[in-house]
Design an enzyme around this catalytic site. Sequence first.
Site, short mmCIF file in Angstrom:
data_model
loop_
_atom_site.label_atom_id
_atom_site.label_comp_id
_atom_site.label_asym_id
_atom_site.label_seq_id
_atom_site.Cartn_x
_atom_site.Cartn_y
_atom_site.Cartn_z
N LYS A 179 0.84 -1.21 0.00
CA LYS A 179 0.00 0.00 0.00
C LYS A 179 0.87 1.26 0.00
O LYS A 179 0.67 2.15 -0.81
CB LYS A 179 -0.94 0.03 1.22
CG LYS A 179 -1.88 -1.16 1.30
CD LYS A 179 -2.87 -1.02 2.45
CE LYS A 179 -2.23 -0.97 3.81
NZ LYS A 179 -1.69 -2.27 4.27
N ARG B 68 -9.90 0.73 8.26
CA ARG B 68 -9.46 -0.61 8.65
C ARG B 68 -10.52 -1.35 9.46
O ARG B 68 -10.30 -2.51 9.82
CB ARG B 68 -8.20 -0.49 9.51
CG ARG B 68 -6.89 -0.80 8.77
CD ARG B 68 -5.74 -0.58 9.73
NE ARG B 68 -4.54 -1.26 9.41
CZ ARG B 68 -3.51 -0.74 8.77
NH1 ARG B 68 -3.57 0.48 8.28
NH2 ARG B 68 -2.41 -1.44 8.60
N ARG C 50 11.85 -5.44 5.53
CA ARG C 50 11.79 -4.00 5.79
C ARG C 50 12.29 -3.69 7.20
O ARG C 50 12.94 -2.68 7.42
CB ARG C 50 10.35 -3.50 5.61
CG ARG C 50 10.22 -2.00 5.82
CD ARG C 50 8.87 -1.45 5.44
NE ARG C 50 7.81 -1.89 6.32
CZ ARG C 50 6.52 -1.62 6.14
NH1 ARG C 50 6.14 -0.91 5.10
NH2 ARG C 50 5.61 -2.04 6.98
N ARG D 269 11.32 0.35 12.22
CA ARG D 269 9.95 0.19 12.74
C ARG D 269 9.89 -1.02 13.66
O ARG D 269 10.14 -2.14 13.23
CB ARG D 269 8.97 0.02 11.57
CG ARG D 269 8.50 1.33 11.01
CD ARG D 269 7.55 1.13 9.87
NE ARG D 269 6.36 0.39 10.23
CZ ARG D 269 5.30 0.25 9.44
NH1 ARG D 269 5.31 0.81 8.24
NH2 ARG D 269 4.25 -0.43 9.83
N ARG E 213 -0.51 -8.70 13.45
CA ARG E 213 -1.05 -7.67 12.56
C ARG E 213 -1.89 -8.31 11.45
O ARG E 213 -2.96 -7.80 11.10
CB ARG E 213 0.09 -6.85 11.94
CG ARG E 213 0.73 -5.91 12.94
CD ARG E 213 2.10 -5.47 12.51
NE ARG E 213 2.10 -4.70 11.27
CZ ARG E 213 3.21 -4.39 10.60
NH1 ARG E 213 4.39 -4.79 11.05
NH2 ARG E 213 3.13 -3.67 9.51
P1 B4P Z 1 4.06 -1.77 2.17
O1 B4P Z 1 3.21 -2.91 1.74
O2 B4P Z 1 4.12 -0.59 1.31
O3 B4P Z 1 3.56 -1.54 3.64
P2 B4P Z 1 2.09 -1.21 4.09
O4 B4P Z 1 1.09 -2.17 3.50
O5 B4P Z 1 1.88 0.25 3.83
O6 B4P Z 1 2.29 -1.51 5.60
P3 B4P Z 1 1.42 -1.60 6.91
O7 B4P Z 1 0.02 -2.03 6.63
O8 B4P Z 1 2.24 -2.46 7.79
O9 B4P Z 1 1.50 -0.19 7.56
P4 B4P Z 1 0.55 0.89 8.17
O10 B4P Z 1 1.49 2.00 8.27
O11 B4P Z 1 -0.71 1.10 7.40
O12 B4P Z 1 5.52 -2.28 2.30
C1 B4P Z 1 5.95 -3.48 2.86
C2 B4P Z 1 7.32 -3.87 2.32
O13 B4P Z 1 7.13 -4.63 1.13
C3 B4P Z 1 8.23 -2.72 1.95
O14 B4P Z 1 9.52 -2.98 2.44
C4 B4P Z 1 8.23 -2.71 0.43
O15 B4P Z 1 9.47 -2.29 -0.11
C5 B4P Z 1 7.98 -4.17 0.10
N1 B4P Z 1 7.26 -4.34 -1.16
C6 B4P Z 1 6.23 -3.58 -1.62
N2 B4P Z 1 5.83 -4.04 -2.82
C7 B4P Z 1 6.60 -5.14 -3.11
C8 B4P Z 1 6.65 -6.06 -4.21
N3 B4P Z 1 5.82 -5.96 -5.24
N4 B4P Z 1 7.56 -7.06 -4.16
C9 B4P Z 1 8.40 -7.17 -3.11
N5 B4P Z 1 8.42 -6.32 -2.05
C10 B4P Z 1 7.52 -5.32 -2.05
O16 B4P Z 1 0.09 0.34 9.63
C11 B4P Z 1 0.97 0.17 10.72
C12 B4P Z 1 0.18 0.07 12.04
O17 B4P Z 1 -0.49 1.34 12.33
C13 B4P Z 1 -0.96 -0.95 12.11
O18 B4P Z 1 -0.52 -2.25 12.45
C14 B4P Z 1 -1.89 -0.33 13.20
O19 B4P Z 1 -1.42 -0.63 14.50
C15 B4P Z 1 -1.75 1.17 12.97
N6 B4P Z 1 -2.82 1.72 12.11
C16 B4P Z 1 -2.62 2.31 10.89
N7 B4P Z 1 -3.80 2.69 10.36
C17 B4P Z 1 -4.77 2.34 11.25
C18 B4P Z 1 -6.20 2.45 11.24
N8 B4P Z 1 -6.86 2.99 10.21
N9 B4P Z 1 -6.88 1.98 12.33
C19 B4P Z 1 -6.25 1.44 13.38
N10 B4P Z 1 -4.90 1.30 13.43
C20 B4P Z 1 -4.15 1.74 12.38
#
Ligand code: B4P
Length: 192
Positions: free
Chosen positions: A14, A89, A128, A134, A146
């Site tokens: 994402k 979420r 990551r 993180r 998670r």
């Molecule tokens: P991403 O995939 O970009 O990470 P994300 O989904 O944005 O992460 P996440 O869901 O953990 O984070 P959020 O901040 O929303 O990247 C992952 C890795 O994969 C990277 O290293 C990237 O380089 C790699 N990658 C990407 N594409 C790839 C591909 N095609 N091939 C190989 N590698 C690839 O949430 C974090 C925390 O915040 C949650 O657990 C929760 O506690 C809280 N939170 C956030 N929003 C909330 C909400 N709305 N309600 C309640 N809690 C919330």
Amino acid sequence: MFNLILFGPPGSGKGTQSEKLIATYGLKHLSTGDLLRNEIAAQTPLGLEAKNIMDKGQLVPDEVVIGMISSALDNNPDAKGFLFDGFPRTSAQAEALDRLLELKKTSIAVMLALEVGEEELISRLLKRGETSGRSDDTNETIIRARIAEYRNKTAAVADYYKKFNKVEVVKGEGGIEDIFNALCAQLEKKRQ
Ligand code: B4P
């Protein structure tokens, strides 16, 4: 105004794909994960409370994230559209978002849902964690928690938008550029 939700489990790409989509379409990026991490970095009371919850792999309370999104919408009156990343979420967050957008006489045009297998998610997040600093990415038990939160509370959010025929599923495994092109193709269909 064109508003979209980028949806998927933790580590599905994402954040990665949001950066490319906002650069291409000129949307305002609203990531609740980034907003929460900014609060943690600034050591605000909200940030300290959120850090405890995020370090357990759990979701932060609905009222906290809904309040953050509400302020962000108010603070960007000139945006030509929003990309919501990591929000909503829960079903309560989805209903609140609809109400907030309705007040601004707009709505969600599409939810793009990234699909990635569980073992791939875990391996991406652990990788990551080697460099991101993180704390929620370094421990496999927290990462699995998670993903469990996603399955128990977040996956149903897609069902909410399916009722309105707004969900497009995109395979999130493979090259970043290929996935981006597949997302753009779905987005373009909804812009016509
Ligand atoms: P991403 O995939 O970009 O990470 P994300 O989904 O944005 O992460 P996440 O869901 O953990 O984070 P959020 O901040 O929303 O990247 C992952 C890795 O994969 C990277 O290293 C990237 O380089 C790699 N990658 C990407 N594409 C790839 C591909 N095609 N091939 C190989 N590698 C690839 O949430 C974090 C925390 O915040 C949650 O657990 C929760 O506690 C809280 N939170 C956030 N929003 C909330 C909400 N709305 N309600 C309640 N809690 C919330």
